[in-house]
Design a protein around this motif. Structure first.
Motif, short mmCIF file in Angstrom:
data_model
loop_
_atom_site.label_atom_id
_atom_site.label_comp_id
_atom_site.label_asym_id
_atom_site.label_seq_id
_atom_site.Cartn_x
_atom_site.Cartn_y
_atom_site.Cartn_z
N LEU A 287 -0.93 -5.32 -5.30
CA LEU A 287 -0.52 -3.92 -5.28
C LEU A 287 -1.76 -3.03 -5.22
O LEU A 287 -2.57 -3.02 -6.16
N LEU A 288 -1.91 -2.32 -4.11
CA LEU A 288 -3.05 -1.40 -3.98
C LEU A 288 -2.70 -0.05 -4.60
O LEU A 288 -1.67 0.54 -4.26
N LEU A 289 -3.54 0.39 -5.52
CA LEU A 289 -3.34 1.66 -6.23
C LEU A 289 -4.59 2.51 -6.08
O LEU A 289 -5.70 1.98 -5.95
N ILE B 94 0.85 -1.21 0.00
CA ILE B 94 0.00 0.00 0.00
C ILE B 94 0.88 1.26 0.00
O ILE B 94 1.97 1.26 0.57
N PRO B 95 0.39 2.33 -0.65
CA PRO B 95 1.23 3.53 -0.76
C PRO B 95 1.36 4.28 0.56
O PRO B 95 0.48 4.23 1.41
N THR B 96 2.48 4.98 0.72
CA THR B 96 2.67 5.93 1.81
C THR B 96 2.73 7.32 1.18
O THR B 96 3.60 7.56 0.36
N ALA C 106 11.60 6.01 -6.18
CA ALA C 106 11.62 5.19 -4.96
C ALA C 106 10.49 4.16 -5.00
O ALA C 106 10.67 3.00 -4.58
N MET C 107 9.35 4.57 -5.53
CA MET C 107 8.22 3.64 -5.62
C MET C 107 8.58 2.47 -6.56
O MET C 107 8.39 1.30 -6.19
N MET C 108 9.11 2.80 -7.73
CA MET C 108 9.41 1.74 -8.70
C MET C 108 10.46 0.78 -8.14
O MET C 108 10.40 -0.42 -8.40
N GLU C 109 11.40 1.33 -7.36
CA GLU C 109 12.41 0.45 -6.76
C GLU C 109 11.75 -0.50 -5.74
O GLU C 109 12.03 -1.70 -5.75
N ALA C 110 10.86 0.07 -4.92
CA ALA C 110 10.20 -0.76 -3.90
C ALA C 110 9.33 -1.85 -4.55
O ALA C 110 9.21 -2.96 -4.03
N LEU C 111 8.76 -1.52 -5.71
CA LEU C 111 7.86 -2.49 -6.35
C LEU C 111 8.62 -3.64 -7.02
O LEU C 111 8.01 -4.63 -7.45
N GLN C 112 9.96 -3.52 -7.08
CA GLN C 112 10.76 -4.65 -7.60
C GLN C 112 10.59 -5.88 -6.71
O GLN C 112 10.83 -7.01 -7.12
N ASP C 113 10.17 -5.62 -5.47
CA ASP C 113 10.04 -6.70 -4.49
C ASP C 113 8.72 -7.48 -4.64
O ASP C 113 8.51 -8.49 -3.96
N LEU C 114 7.83 -7.02 -5.52
CA LEU C 114 6.54 -7.71 -5.68
C LEU C 114 6.74 -9.12 -6.22
O LEU C 114 7.49 -9.34 -7.17
N ASN D 229 4.45 -1.33 3.06
CA ASN D 229 4.27 0.05 2.62
C ASN D 229 5.26 0.38 1.52
O ASN D 229 6.43 0.03 1.62
N TYR D 230 4.81 1.06 0.47
CA TYR D 230 5.75 1.52 -0.56
C TYR D 230 5.68 3.04 -0.65
O TYR D 230 4.62 3.64 -0.45
#
Ligand code: LMR
Length: 394
Positions: A173-175, A123-125, A159-167, A144-145
């Motif tokens: 992924l909540l958008l 979920i986004p921060t 930073a978001m795209m980097e964190a989403l590498q972990d999916l 949290n991403y």
């Protein structure tokens, strides 16, 4: 004993209501909970809703149960609003009516535990405070991403795209579909494409909260993200709400839509949603959904509703522009607010500044300095802007 229970924390949004009611100043301004107010500060019933309610009173002959899926005409109208009736996504999707966007989110989260067992929900921060509560109630593991930087007023895209590498494939992924709550900062077309590619590579499931459809750029424009996801990916889950765009807030009108790889997959998912809804509320409330189905099913009423929606959107954007103009003298550059959409603006004020605004200027917003721009009007925006500027270095 109940007396042994700890005092629970007040909800950061709903808890504001009492503070506002206790403020006796005639100048008080409520920028708290997300409801659209007109220039007179009212939260009116739309004319098209009134017309549909009159029709309903005159023609409704029975209040017998439908099913846990609710009103079929409403569910079909929802899919057509989301994807267009001629689209492949329309054919591949199924909708279940739910009590508001919150009900749709909760139903969707219960479904995630079936569809993606052991998966984490990213979920986004920052995000809407109730997302965390709902995920906890549904027993989902949360990651949290980074999404938005309050200090600069910009997305934290890299930073978001980097964190989403972990999916991973079993993750979710909540958008926010549009009008991100609380920041008002949305993904642009390139951002949606990059996220869609990441989801495609990882196999993770997108779960879109679409509570403000029609409040950003327009009814069609605001579906850009969900339509792209549905075109490029096999599966998408969407929780949508009619609270804001039909102003049906307390009638609780929402929908959970699932898009499967094909119609048979969606039918299977739908069969799982029915017992989940049965356990949560058995049947969703009918009145508001019947109103929406009637308006969307009648070409003339639907055209009038689009016009009413456009008026709400235009007024919000006009007020945003005025707010930025009147904040021109503030220490901080607030131009970023005019690039954002929907009801909310995250002003980046300290808790002390928010308290001073409330106690000395009678301007009420959440402790995180989220302001509901739709609570402003031509008569009060300049005074509120001056008040914000006066506390911005506290
Ligand atoms: C908000 O964020 O203010 C709205 O979505 C209303 C709510 O239920 O919190």
């Amino acid at each position: 004993m109940f007396s042994d229970l700890a005092v629970p924390k007040a909800d950061p949004i709903l808890g504001l209501t009492q503070l506002f009611a206790a403020d006796s100043s005639p100048e008080k301004v409520d920028l708290g909970i997300g409801v659209y107010k007109d220039e007179a500060g009212e939260v009116p019933v739309l004319a098209t809703v009134k017309a549909a309610e009159r029709w309903l009173t005159e023609t409704q002959m029975s209040k017998r149960y439908f099913s846990s899926a609710g009103n079929d005409a409403f569910n079909s109208a929802t899919r057509s609003l989301l994807f267009g009736a001629q689209s492949d996504a329309f054919t591949r999707s199924r909708t279940v009516q739910a009590p508001g966007g919150t009900g749709a989110l909760r139903l969707g989260m219960d479904f995630l535990r079936v569809a993606r067992p052991g998966g984490r929900v990213f979920i986004p921060t920052p995000t809407w405070t109730n997302h965390g509560h709902l995920l906890a109630a549904a027993g989902c593991e949360v990651v949290n991403y980074p999404y938005y930087d309050v200090a600069t007023g910009k997305l934290r895209f890299d930073a978001m795209m980097e964190a989403l590498q972990d999916l991973a494939a079993k993750d979710v992924l909540l958008l926010h579909g549009c009008c991100h709550n609380p920041s008002g900062a949305d993904l642009d077309a390139d951002g949606w494409r990059a996220i869609t590619d990441t989801l495609g590579r990882s196999g993770a499931l997108p779960f879109v909260d679409l509570a403000y459809l029609g409040f950003a750029e327009g009814l069609e424009e605001d579906t850009y993200g969900i339509r792209l996801l549905a075109r490029r990916l096999p599966e998408v889950v969407i929780a949508s709400s009619y609270s804001k765009n039909f102003a049906l807030y307390r009638d609780r009108v929402g929908a959970l839509t699932i898009v499967g790889a094909n119609a048979a997959d969606s039918d299977r998912a739908y069969e799982h949603l029915m017992p989940l809804a049965r356990a949560l509320w058995s049947m969703p409330p009918d009145h508001g959904a019947a109103v929406v189905a009637h308006v969307l099913g009648d070409a003339l009423l639907a055209a009038d509703w689009r016009q009413e929606l456009a008026e709400m959107r235009t007024r919000i954007n006009m007020i945003r522009a005025l707010l930025v103009k009147h904040l021109g003298g503030a220490a901080r550059d607030y131009a970023f607010l005019s690039r954002q959409r929907g009801m909310f603006a995250l002003l980046g004020l300290s808790p002390e500044a928010v308290r001073t605004l409330r106690e000395e200027h009678h301007v009420h917003m959440t402790g995180t300095s989220r302001a509901n721009v739709a609570g402003l009007n031509i008569a009060n925006v300049e005074r509120v802007a001056r008040a914000i500027a006066s506390v911005s270095d506290l």
